[in-house]
Design an enzyme around this catalytic site. Structure first.
Site, PDB file in Angstrom:
ATOM      1  N   LEU A 153      42.391  39.167  42.526  1.00  0.00           N
ATOM      2  CA  LEU A 153      41.668  40.613  42.842  1.00  0.00           C
ATOM      3  C   LEU A 153      42.238  41.203  41.554  1.00  0.00           C
ATOM      4  O   LEU A 153      43.334  41.245  40.900  1.00  0.00           O
ATOM      5  CB  LEU A 153      42.368  41.207  44.012  1.00  0.00           C
ATOM      6  CG  LEU A 153      41.695  40.588  45.279  1.00  0.00           C
ATOM      7  CD1 LEU A 153      42.545  41.204  46.270  1.00  0.00           C
ATOM      8  CD2 LEU A 153      40.330  40.776  45.386  1.00  0.00           C
ATOM      9  N   ASP A 154      41.416  42.054  40.714  1.00  0.00           N
ATOM     10  CA  ASP A 154      42.044  42.741  39.793  1.00  0.00           C
ATOM     11  C   ASP A 154      42.672  43.954  39.962  1.00  0.00           C
ATOM     12  O   ASP A 154      42.908  44.390  41.305  1.00  0.00           O
ATOM     13  CB  ASP A 154      40.758  43.204  38.801  1.00  0.00           C
ATOM     14  CG  ASP A 154      39.759  44.457  39.582  1.00  0.00           C
ATOM     15  OD1 ASP A 154      40.497  45.454  40.195  1.00  0.00           O
ATOM     16  OD2 ASP A 154      38.625  44.611  39.673  1.00  0.00           O
ATOM     17  N   ALA A 155      43.452  44.456  39.066  1.00  0.00           N
ATOM     18  CA  ALA A 155      44.477  45.416  39.493  1.00  0.00           C
ATOM     19  C   ALA A 155      44.039  46.568  40.145  1.00  0.00           C
ATOM     20  O   ALA A 155      44.931  47.054  41.260  1.00  0.00           O
ATOM     21  CB  ALA A 155      45.282  45.760  38.150  1.00  0.00           C
ATOM     22  N   THR A 181      41.678  46.833  42.431  1.00  0.00           N
ATOM     23  CA  THR A 181      41.212  46.209  43.856  1.00  0.00           C
ATOM     24  C   THR A 181      42.253  46.071  44.825  1.00  0.00           C
ATOM     25  O   THR A 181      43.183  45.240  44.469  1.00  0.00           O
ATOM     26  CB  THR A 181      40.171  45.269  43.407  1.00  0.00           C
ATOM     27  OG1 THR A 181      39.055  45.513  42.849  1.00  0.00           O
ATOM     28  CG2 THR A 181      39.723  44.627  44.904  1.00  0.00           C
ATOM     29  N   ARG A 220      34.835  40.240  38.139  1.00  0.00           N
ATOM     30  CA  ARG A 220      34.668  41.531  38.512  1.00  0.00           C
ATOM     31  C   ARG A 220      33.189  41.593  39.050  1.00  0.00           C
ATOM     32  O   ARG A 220      32.446  42.717  38.807  1.00  0.00           O
ATOM     33  CB  ARG A 220      34.975  42.556  37.383  1.00  0.00           C
ATOM     34  CG  ARG A 220      36.190  42.742  36.918  1.00  0.00           C
ATOM     35  CD  ARG A 220      36.628  43.282  35.608  1.00  0.00           C
ATOM     36  NE  ARG A 220      36.336  44.724  35.972  1.00  0.00           N
ATOM     37  CZ  ARG A 220      37.239  45.747  36.339  1.00  0.00           C
ATOM     38  NH1 ARG A 220      38.323  45.461  36.627  1.00  0.00           N
ATOM     39  NH2 ARG A 220      36.921  46.830  36.589  1.00  0.00           N
TER      40      ARG A 220
END
Length: 257
Positions: free
Chosen positions: A106-108, A110, A191
């Site tokens: 998960l991106d930072a 999220t 993303r």
């Protein structure tokens, strides 16, 4: 001497049930070994090679495997060691003796459900988009989302790296210049949720992953973690066994939603 271990002992060691209850499960025909129903006591199995299931759910007999659900906070990168010194997942994995790694990313910015494990075969099935494991997100977006916009997400939108369609989408709430949208998809593109919502004119303000395959975040608090239940693990292993003979000819980046 008979070879292998007694089936009821293996089931009990896996934490599914006590040995007495395991004997009842076997007698009731609720246990299979390599796909065949076992309904008589005395069966011996090889835990390293035989595939055991109870009520159709796979049983993990390898007690060296660890499976953890984490509700990742925003601001934490999906890496066990971040070379830039940002908060990473090591703070959650280091408390275990086993060397754990994250399944997908998960991106930072999220938050939400991540799985930490030391089971590489299971991780491959869960993370690779070719196996079709779905993920569900709740996004707070700018503006008022209409039913027509939801239909666009389901029908598909065109992105710079090709078209993409949500498996499911629905509007949860519309209030004060923003909306809550639930979106389910199995794509592993980078993303992808944010880019899809950007494409329909509703940039993401907050994004949470609520489910991953059969796993659901439930009431697990942000920054908290717990071991998977036997039922949750069984559901994951059942997926992995179903696809164990499937390969992937496609090469995609790890999911980073």
């Amino acid at each position: 001497m008979p070879q292998g271990e007694r089936l009821q002992k293996v089931i009990a060691a896996a934490g599914i049930a006590s040995r007495r209850v395991a004997e009842n499960l076997i007698a009731e025909g609720r246990v299979t070994v390599n796909g065949d129903v076992v309904d008589a006591l005395g069966r011996r199995v090889d835990p390293e090679h035989d595939e055991i299931a109870v009520d159709g759910l796979a049983v993990q007999v390898d007690t060296s495997r660890r499976y953890v659900m984490l509700n990742k906070p925003t601001g934490v990168v999906s890496s066990m060691h971040d070379e830039h010194g940002r908060p990473d997942l090591s703070q959650y994995a280091d408390r275990y003796d086993e060397r754990l790694f994250n399944v997908g990313r998960l991106d930072a910015e999220t938050s939400g459900l991540l799985v930490l494990t030391n089971d590489g075969a299971l991780a491959h099935v869960l993370a690779h988009p070719s196996f079709g494991v779905t993920k569900t997100y709740i996004a707070k977006v700018e503006g008022g989302v209409t039913p027509a916009t939801i239909q666009r997400l389901i029908d598909g939108v065109e992105l710079e790296d090709g078209p993409i369609a949500a498996d499911k989408a629905r509007l949860l709430e519309n209030a004060r210049g923003s909306s809550l949208v639930e979106i389910t998809l199995h794509s592993g593109r980078n993303r992808i949720v944010r880019r899809m919502l950007d494409a329909v004119g509703h940039p993401v303000e907050e994004l949470v992953r609520r489910s991953f395959g059969p796993l659901h975040l439930g009431t697990l608090g942000v920054g908290r973690q717990r071991a998977l239940t036997a039922q949750e693990l069984g559901a994951l292993l059942t997926i992995a066994r179903r696809h164990r003979n499937r390969g992937s000819d496609r090469v995609e980046r790890d999911p980073e939603d």
